[in-house]
Write a protein that holds these residues in place. Structure first.
Motif, short mmCIF file in Angstrom:
data_model
loop_
_atom_site.label_atom_id
_atom_site.label_comp_id
_atom_site.label_asym_id
_atom_site.label_seq_id
_atom_site.Cartn_x
_atom_site.Cartn_y
_atom_site.Cartn_z
N SER B 99 -122.70 -2.48 19.26
CA SER B 99 -122.94 -2.37 20.69
C SER B 99 -121.69 -1.94 21.44
O SER B 99 -121.71 -1.71 22.63
CB SER B 99 -123.45 -3.69 21.24
N CYS B 100 -120.60 -1.84 20.73
CA CYS B 100 -119.36 -1.43 21.37
C CYS B 100 -119.08 0.01 20.94
O CYS B 100 -118.89 0.29 19.77
CB CYS B 100 -118.25 -2.36 20.91
N TYR B 102 -116.61 2.21 20.83
CA TYR B 102 -115.20 2.52 20.96
C TYR B 102 -114.86 3.78 20.16
O TYR B 102 -115.41 4.01 19.10
CB TYR B 102 -114.34 1.35 20.52
N LYS B 104 -111.46 6.52 19.08
CA LYS B 104 -110.02 6.66 19.05
C LYS B 104 -109.59 7.80 19.97
O LYS B 104 -110.29 8.80 20.08
CB LYS B 104 -109.55 6.95 17.63
N LYS B 115 -107.54 3.18 21.45
CA LYS B 115 -108.99 3.13 21.38
C LYS B 115 -109.54 2.85 22.76
O LYS B 115 -108.95 2.09 23.52
CB LYS B 115 -109.43 2.02 20.44
N ASP B 117 -113.35 1.86 24.76
CA ASP B 117 -114.77 1.56 24.65
C ASP B 117 -115.48 2.32 25.76
O ASP B 117 -115.37 1.99 26.93
CB ASP B 117 -114.99 0.06 24.81
N MET B 120 -117.48 0.88 28.62
CA MET B 120 -116.83 0.17 29.71
C MET B 120 -116.69 1.04 30.96
O MET B 120 -116.32 0.55 32.02
CB MET B 120 -115.44 -0.31 29.30
N TYR B 121 -116.92 2.32 30.81
CA TYR B 121 -116.69 3.21 31.96
C TYR B 121 -118.01 3.76 32.49
O TYR B 121 -118.95 3.98 31.73
CB TYR B 121 -115.75 4.35 31.56
#
Lengths: 572, 210
Positions: B99-100, B102, B104, B115, B117, B120-121
């Protein structure tokens, strides 16, 4: 032939803490059996289908603490279909009726319904501890019942459960006047958590020592919580995500952590921003337990900087993005390390950033290591032999080479000698998982040397029935044997059928056993439940005797065939 | 979806596939993703020259690299397909990590990776702001159609590019944000002087600009 009054014997029995010792005591004579059963406070049921709850409750009327396990371990990896069983409800019904002294309940891999939790809450209001591990079937409504009715609850530990989220109101159901909570773990909850409700709960729980938050809890909330609970010993951080390192929130956090001198154990870091980690540096040297295995956003370089400060770690869980270099840092920093788990950061792929080099470094630095779980991409015999030389205290050694049947990349040989060295040098080994290319030889070593081994996991290994026979003939202490995708057939299965009554269970999936073999086993051993599951592509298959069985689960039981088995489970 | 191969391949992909398929039906460019894998690179504006870039761990990152295929060929072909329950990682853990989203981030010339995620944005603006914060030497310079990150010391401009699920390098900002989140495998801040091979943005109708 009692030389002591019963009260004295009972007092002596109280000093026996292990289940096994108490079981042995109870088999000495009728009198000891009776004294033991009336004084037993802790009961562990390793398989909920091995005994009926009524029988358990009738034998141990003074029971205070009960642990029950449901599904097989392989349920963790999707090998047990949904609806298989492991239902809790009959246990709670029995406890409600017959266990007036029950205070502690721990359940693993069971189907727990909200109505079970409601019944538990209403019928056992003195419940002090509820620990649910890898359970499913309930929602936050069930938790609300526990919070509302169990007013002396000290421990609510929800470890890796699938919980349906119906909002965070349940947190407000704990007593308004103050709670007795010492441990609260809600890390597995998926939904939002009301920050205000959480803060209020923490502020009226003065005894709280362990608090693990879920990923929805922000850094801002965390800072406020730490302000009311600087006494915490164990903290799961929640998200730990801050986009701006210059913000007030970061400075607040930094200040708060500075005051948390009691903190020894940390986990969480779900979406950790690497630049938040320096907030921990001042107190890192206190840590004995660190779980960074849910923190994929932290790079190897940041992990190394953090771990360099953690010289007292005894237990470390981490993702493989730490790399071999990072493990070298662990080895030089954490001399006290006893347990290490390195998980794959990409569980779907066959890629890992650590190799045999990292493991060798660890073994040379962490001499006290006794428990290992290591996911890697490759392993060599030479490395395992070095590890076996360096570390001789392993009780748990689980090595998972992600690519099935991968040989030693240097010599192209099977890893028999490497694992052989491990079992030879670690006399106290209780749990072993083997992987990579393995011939029958390694199982000869395991059978010969792993005398105390209790649980063995085999995947994609062995060449013939001999492999499994070696294990069953040796391994005197074996309790659980689980095998997937290995070429073992009826000859191996039926070679020593009595053995299975001394064990808790045998699991074989995608092996070579046939329906006829399973039927023979069931016919010979009436006290074993022999369950098979065959449903390819979602439909049940009618088997002929010569057909191979998809999944075979054999366990000893006093309860006979279970009545709640779904259609796809056939009990022979 | 009933066979194990199909399931494991879906699992390894970033969530949001359904969204992307919806987009495809709307006829948007760039995100094409269907069975016709052979023609995909031609339909998109990716450029093959950058595939062998030595980003950190790039060789091991692309799961279908030649090496992986070779080792798969050595094994009995059924081994991978029937590996239900392998690797032995708890479902809970798999889901938690999945669910994350992320990825690089590499910067040309910088010796380290970061890294981010993407979940988050909320959009490109926030992502670029975060990148600016992460690599503190940059400032964002606005051009009329796109943003670039600039190192004020030497004036070098960096263009944010990303590798999509098919292994093609694209310009960040060329598809709707959600599509980008679902498709982005890693980000590279490329020196703009080297990014000339990437087709210019602002020509959304053009699918054969290579």
């Amino acid at each position: 032939m009692n030389y002591f009054p019963e009260e004295v014997l009972e007092h002596i029995f109280d000093f026996l803490t292990s289940d096994r010792d108490r079981n042995n005591v109870s088999t000495v004579c009728q009198a000891w059996y009776r004294i033991e059963r009336y004084s037993r406070k802790h009961v562990f049921v390793g398989n909920c289908y091995a005994v009926r709850p009524e029988r358990m409750a009738a034998r141990f009327p003074r029971l205070r603490s009960l642990k029950v396990k449901g599904k097989h371990h392989f349920a963790d990896f999707n090998l047990v279909p949904p609806g298989w069983g492991g239902f809790l409800h009959s246990w709670i019904e029995t406890a409600a009726r017959e266990c007036p002294f029950l205070e502690e309940l721990q359940l693993k891999r069971m189907v727990v319904l909200d109505e079970s939790l409601e019944l538990l809450a209403q019928s056992i209001p003195n419940l002090k501890s509820l620990v649910l591990i890898s359970c499913e079937g309930f929602s936050t409504d069930g938790l609300a019942a526990i919070a509302a009715h169990c007013r002396v609850l000290r421990e609510l530990d929800l470890l890796e459960n699938e919980v349906e989220d119906r909002g965070s109101q349940w947190l407000s159901y704990f007593p308004e006047s103050g709670t007795s909570l010492v441990t609260l773990n809600i890390a597995c909850l998926k939904g939002e958590v009301n920050a205000g409700a959480l803060e209020r709960l923490v502020s009226r729980s003065p005894n709280l020592r362990s608090l693990r938050l879920n990923r929805a809890v922000s850094v801002e909330t965390l800072a406020k919580i730490l302000a009311c609970a600087p006494q915490l010993v164990d903290l799961g951080t929640g998200s730990f995500m801050l986009t701006d390192r210059h913000s007030d929130a970061y400075h607040k956090l930094y200040g708060m952590f500075h005051k948390c001198n009691s903190l020894r154990s940390m986990s969480g870091f779900w979406n950790a921003a690497p630049h938040c980690l320096p907030a921990l540096y001042p107190i890192c040297s206190n840590f004995t337990v660190l779980n960074l295995s849910y923190a994929p956003t932290i790079d190897g370089s940041d992990l190394m900087k953090l771990i360099q400060q953690c010289s007292r770690l005894q237990k470390l869980w981490i993702l493989d993005c730490i790399g071999d270099k990072g493990l070298e840092v662990v080895a030089t920093t954490c001399r006290e390390l006893q347990e290490l788990r390195v998980f794959p950061s990409d569980p779907g792929g066959a890629i890992a950033d650590v190799t045999e080099e990292g493991l060798v470094s660890i073994s040379s630095g962490c001499k006290k290591l006794s428990s290992l779980l290591y996911f890697c991409f490759q392993m060599t015999n030479a490395a395992l032999i070095t590890v076996a030389k360096n570390c001789t205290r392993f009780t748990c050694f689980r090595l998972c080479i992600l690519d099935p049947k991968k040989p030693d990349p240097v010599t192209d040989e099977p890893l028999d000698e490497g694992f052989g060295a491990i079992v030879r040098s670690n006399k106290d080994l209780r749990r072993l998982s083997v992987s990579g290319l393995l011939s029958d030889r390694v199982f000869m070593y395991i059978g010969k040397y792993a005398e105390r081994l209790e649980m063995l996991s085999i995947a994609f290994a062995g060449e013939t029935d001999m492999a499994m026979m070696h294990v069953l003939n040796g391994c005197k202490s074996l309790r659980k044997l689980e095998i997937m995708d290995s070429p073992f057939g009826d000859a191996a299965l039926l070679q020593d059928v009595e053995k299975y009554e001394t064990m808790r269970s045998l699991w074989m999936s995608s092996c070579d056993v046939t329906l006829a073999g399973c039927k023979t086993l069931a016919a010979k051993m009436p006290r074993l439940n022999v369950e098979i599951m065959n449903h390819r592509d979602g439909t049940d298959v009618d088997l002929d005797d010569t057909d191979k069985v998809d999944k075979l689960y054999v366990y000893r039981t006093m309860a006979g065939p279970r009545s709640d088995a779904p259609r796809f489970v056939l009990t022979l | 979806m009933s066979t194990d191969t199909a399931r494991s391949s879906t699992e390894s992909e970033v969530s949001g596939l359904d969204y992307e398929e919806t987009e495809l039906k709307l006829g948007l460019p760039g995100g094409a993703r269907n069975g016709a894998a052979g023609s995909e690179t031609e339909r998109k504006r990716g450029f093959s020259e950058t595939v062998d870039l030595t980003l950190g761990g790039s060789a091991s990152q692309s799961a279908d690299s030649a090496g992986a295929q070779a080792s798969a060929a050595e094994k009995p072909p059924a081994a991978k397909a029937r590996a239900v329950g392998w690797p032995p990682v708890r479902n809970f853990r798999k889901n938690a990590l999945k669910s994350c989203t992320y990825v690089k981030v590499a910067v040309d010339g910088a010796p380290y990776l970061r890294k981010v995620d993407l979940e988050m944005y909320g959009g490109y603006e926030q992502l670029l702001a975060a990148l600016q914060d992460m690599f503190s030497c940059f400032t964002i310079r606005d051009y009329q159609t796109e943003k670039r990150l600039v190192d004020p010391v030497n004036g070098t401009e960096y263009v944010p590019t990303y590798e999509d699920k098919d292994g093609d390098w694209m310009l960040v900002g060329d598809v709707p944000w959600k599509m980008f989140v679902a498709s982005c495998k890693r980000i590279r801040l490329m020196k703009s002087s080297e990014a000339v091979n990437l087709a210019p943005r602002g020509t959304p109708g053009c699918t054969n600009s290579k």
